[in-house]
Design a protein around this motif. Structure first.
Motif, PDB file in Angstrom:
ATOM      1  N   PRO A   1       0.842  -1.167   0.049  1.00 47.50           N
ATOM      2  CA  PRO A   1      -0.112   0.041   0.136  1.00 47.50           C
ATOM      3  C   PRO A   1       0.957   1.215  -0.032  1.00 47.50           C
ATOM      4  O   PRO A   1       0.117   2.319   0.104  1.00 47.50           O
ATOM      5  CB  PRO A   1      -0.703  -0.056   1.243  1.00 47.50           C
ATOM      6  CG  PRO A   1       0.070  -0.761   2.206  1.00 47.50           C
ATOM      7  CD  PRO A   1       1.089  -1.723   1.295  1.00 47.50           C
ATOM      8  N   ALA A   2       2.179   1.238  -0.037  1.00 46.26           N
ATOM      9  CA  ALA A   2       3.112   2.518   0.274  1.00 46.26           C
ATOM     10  C   ALA A   2       4.119   2.335  -0.720  1.00 46.26           C
ATOM     11  O   ALA A   2       5.330   1.956  -0.578  1.00 46.26           O
ATOM     12  CB  ALA A   2       3.492   2.367   1.661  1.00 46.26           C
ATOM     13  N   PRO A   3       3.858   2.918  -2.134  1.00 47.11           N
ATOM     14  CA  PRO A   3       4.979   2.522  -2.906  1.00 47.11           C
ATOM     15  C   PRO A   3       6.288   3.332  -2.363  1.00 47.11           C
ATOM     16  O   PRO A   3       7.336   3.148  -2.953  1.00 47.11           O
ATOM     17  CB  PRO A   3       4.562   3.445  -4.259  1.00 47.11           C
ATOM     18  CG  PRO A   3       3.083   3.976  -3.966  1.00 47.11           C
ATOM     19  CD  PRO A   3       2.797   3.238  -2.617  1.00 47.11           C
ATOM     20  N   GLU A   4       6.098   4.430  -1.750  1.00 46.02           N
ATOM     21  CA  GLU A   4       7.322   5.380  -1.370  1.00 46.02           C
ATOM     22  C   GLU A   4       8.296   4.638  -0.532  1.00 46.02           C
ATOM     23  O   GLU A   4       9.249   4.812  -0.622  1.00 46.02           O
ATOM     24  CB  GLU A   4       6.791   6.669  -0.683  1.00 46.02           C
ATOM     25  CG  GLU A   4       6.239   6.466   0.549  1.00 46.02           C
ATOM     26  CD  GLU A   4       4.887   6.464   0.222  1.00 46.02           C
ATOM     27  OE1 GLU A   4       4.017   6.554   1.391  1.00 46.02           O
ATOM     28  OE2 GLU A   4       4.373   5.731  -0.640  1.00 46.02           O
ATOM     29  N   ILE A   5       7.846   3.708   0.007  1.00 43.44           N
ATOM     30  CA  ILE A   5       8.604   2.856   0.992  1.00 43.44           C
ATOM     31  C   ILE A   5       9.275   1.891   0.185  1.00 43.44           C
ATOM     32  O   ILE A   5      10.497   1.705   0.119  1.00 43.44           O
ATOM     33  CB  ILE A   5       7.881   2.091   1.987  1.00 43.44           C
ATOM     34  CG1 ILE A   5       7.295   3.110   3.141  1.00 43.44           C
ATOM     35  CG2 ILE A   5       8.862   1.138   3.051  1.00 43.44           C
ATOM     36  CD1 ILE A   5       6.551   2.552   4.349  1.00 43.44           C
ATOM     37  N   MET A   6       8.543   1.340  -0.952  1.00 40.42           N
ATOM     38  CA  MET A   6       9.151   0.330  -1.762  1.00 40.42           C
ATOM     39  C   MET A   6      10.241   0.909  -2.521  1.00 40.42           C
ATOM     40  O   MET A   6      11.295   0.541  -3.167  1.00 40.42           O
ATOM     41  CB  MET A   6       8.135  -0.510  -2.464  1.00 40.42           C
ATOM     42  CG  MET A   6       7.233  -1.344  -1.443  1.00 40.42           C
ATOM     43  SD  MET A   6       8.054  -2.931  -1.140  1.00 40.42           S
ATOM     44  CE  MET A   6       8.662  -3.797  -2.161  1.00 40.42           C
ATOM     45  N   ILE A   7       9.940   2.126  -3.049  1.00 44.18           N
ATOM     46  CA  ILE A   7      10.766   2.810  -3.868  1.00 44.18           C
ATOM     47  C   ILE A   7      12.282   2.935  -3.171  1.00 44.18           C
ATOM     48  O   ILE A   7      13.154   2.962  -3.995  1.00 44.18           O
ATOM     49  CB  ILE A   7      10.351   4.179  -4.125  1.00 44.18           C
ATOM     50  CG1 ILE A   7       9.122   3.835  -5.328  1.00 44.18           C
ATOM     51  CG2 ILE A   7      11.317   5.203  -4.846  1.00 44.18           C
ATOM     52  CD1 ILE A   7       8.378   5.260  -5.405  1.00 44.18           C
ATOM     53  N   GLY A   8      12.250   3.585  -2.054  1.00 47.97           N
ATOM     54  CA  GLY A   8      13.454   3.449  -1.200  1.00 47.97           C
ATOM     55  C   GLY A   8      14.344   2.277  -1.314  1.00 47.97           C
ATOM     56  O   GLY A   8      15.451   2.074  -1.441  1.00 47.97           O
ATOM     57  N   GLN A   9      13.551   1.136  -0.835  1.00 50.04           N
ATOM     58  CA  GLN A   9      14.091  -0.088  -0.891  1.00 50.04           C
ATOM     59  C   GLN A   9      14.802  -0.458  -2.211  1.00 50.04           C
ATOM     60  O   GLN A   9      15.821  -1.083  -2.223  1.00 50.04           O
ATOM     61  CB  GLN A   9      13.140  -1.270  -0.340  1.00 50.04           C
ATOM     62  CG  GLN A   9      12.544  -0.960   1.363  1.00 50.04           C
ATOM     63  CD  GLN A   9      13.961  -1.134   1.979  1.00 50.04           C
ATOM     64  OE1 GLN A   9      14.504  -2.248   2.201  1.00 50.04           O
ATOM     65  NE2 GLN A   9      14.052  -0.195   3.041  1.00 50.04           N
ATOM     66  N   ILE A  10      14.048  -0.359  -3.321  1.00 45.78           N
ATOM     67  CA  ILE A  10      14.260  -0.889  -4.474  1.00 45.78           C
ATOM     68  C   ILE A  10      15.663  -0.182  -5.279  1.00 45.78           C
ATOM     69  O   ILE A  10      16.531  -0.547  -5.491  1.00 45.78           O
ATOM     70  CB  ILE A  10      13.231  -1.078  -5.437  1.00 45.78           C
ATOM     71  CG1 ILE A  10      12.250  -2.446  -5.203  1.00 45.78           C
ATOM     72  CG2 ILE A  10      13.569  -1.259  -6.852  1.00 45.78           C
ATOM     73  CD1 ILE A  10      11.052  -2.555  -5.860  1.00 45.78           C
ATOM     74  N   ALA A  11      15.398   1.311  -4.893  1.00 42.05           N
ATOM     75  CA  ALA A  11      16.419   2.113  -5.154  1.00 42.05           C
ATOM     76  C   ALA A  11      17.753   1.831  -4.457  1.00 42.05           C
ATOM     77  O   ALA A  11      19.014   1.874  -5.381  1.00 42.05           O
ATOM     78  CB  ALA A  11      16.159   3.573  -5.193  1.00 42.05           C
ATOM     79  N   ALA A  12      17.760   1.611  -3.316  1.00 38.57           N
ATOM     80  CA  ALA A  12      18.922   1.160  -2.576  1.00 38.57           C
ATOM     81  C   ALA A  12      19.495  -0.394  -2.975  1.00 38.57           C
ATOM     82  O   ALA A  12      20.799  -0.529  -2.857  1.00 38.57           O
ATOM     83  CB  ALA A  12      18.626   1.049  -1.025  1.00 38.57           C
TER      84      ALA A  12
END
Length: 344
Positions: free
Chosen positions: A54-65
């Motif tokens: 439900p929270a793409p901004e959290i997943m974005i940070g994890q995947i970018a890292a």
């Protein structure tokens, strides 16, 4: 060839958990990072048993890292669910951490049912109406520091200061978002995998109507579509049975996990079911690498797309990763060095 990108909904598979689905997203992102894909976007959905994040901004940070080359973004943030200031803060923060690699895709829908949407927004008066345009304008003002003199928000500093808002894209499955994207001069992604409008017509209209702005000097049209690839057309059709059954159930209001291939193969389909699935073939592109290359090339040319973004709901994760690999090879993407090797 046009750039290829990935749209990931973090689908939950039958026999697995939502936590497994989030780990599958990380694994897929690492995989396509090395295959030459351009972007990796995460979606926002709420209270659906079929979608884990439900929270793409959290997943974005994890995947970018966890990756090195991909642009990572939201496909999208459902703006009516969020305070524009918080969206600006979070995406400026992501841009500060991963400069030049973040995208901000925005959607108008709640990404859930009406009751959950009300819980998210805490609206006591359902007749308040659609305030997407107001929220979008406010978000762009936060991003550009353009509140008029005397406005109470003009004294607020959006932290981290000095960091730009990432590139903005509007998402849609109709001509409304395309026309709005053209008017404000930002990128536009059309969801052909569930939209009822003609993708080519909508994307061409967006390109014709585009007005350059501080958000973008030229149009950028992304065609998002569903695809399943395997070594042969027959095997791809077999793998696609899980997605077809899942779609059939969603059309009837059942948002459960993606069924296994065995469940899909043994499901007692009625004649009505088969007719519905046949009508849905235009939204799911299935075939061998050669077949899909020809299909996607023709679709992109007709729509005058600048980029193709692929979502795939194959139940078996090894087969899903292989599908993206076969498409990348057929498309002629260049394999990149191991993302884990930071020496280059």
């Amino acid at each position: 060839m046009l750039p290829l990108s990935v749209l990931d909904l973090s689908f939950v598979n039958a026999g697995a958990t939502p936590a497994d689905a989030l780990q599958d997203s990380l694994a897929l992102a690492r995989h396509v990072d090395g295959l030459g894909y351009h972007r990796y976007w995460l979606a926002e959905h709420h209270a659906l048993a079929s979608v884990a994040s439900p929270a793409p901004e959290i997943m974005i940070g994890q995947i970018a890292a966890a990756t090195r080359y991909l642009r990572v973004g939201s496909g999208g943030i459902m703006l009516p669910n969020h305070a524009p200031l918080m969206v600006a803060e979070r995406f400026k923060l992501l841009e500060a951490l991963f400069p030049g690699r973040i995208d901000l895709g925005l959607g108008r829908a709640p990404g859930t049912d009406g009751i959950t949407a009300r819980a998210l927004r805490r609206r006591e008066v359902p007749s308040e109406g659609d305030d997407f345009l107001d929220r979008l304008q406010e978000l762009l003002l936060w991003g550009g520091g353009g509140f008029p003199p005397g406005h109470p928000f003009g004294t607020i500093t959006v932290m981290p200061a000095g960091v730009p808002l990432p590139p903005v894209f509007l998402l849609g499955s109709s001509d409304y978002s395309g026309a709005l994207s053209a008017r404000i001069g930002c990128g536009f992604a059309f969801a052909q995998h569930f939209g009822s409008s003609d993708a080519a017509e909508v994307l061409r209209a967006y390109r014709r109507q585009f007005q350059p702005s501080r958000l973008g000097e030229r149009p950028h049209a992304i065609l998002a579509l569903a695809a399943v690839c395997a070594e042969t057309d027959a095997e791809a059709e077999r793998l696609a049975m899980s997605a077809r059954l899942a779609t059939l159930r969603r059309e009837r209001g059942a948002y459960g996990p993606i069924p296994s291939l065995a469940e899909a193969e043994n499901h007692p389909y009625t004649e009505s079911d088969r007719l519905r699935m046949e009508r849905g073939r235009a939204r799911l592109h299935v075939g061998s690498p050669e077949t899909l290359r020809a299909k996607l090339t023709a679709l992109a040319a007709e729509a005058e797309a600048d980029e193709i973004m692929i979502v795939s709901s194959i139940h078996d994760q090894a087969a899903r990763r292989r599908s993206y690999m076969l498409i990348a090879e057929a498309w002629g993407l260049s394999v990149r060095p191991d993302p884990g090797d930071r020496s280059g």
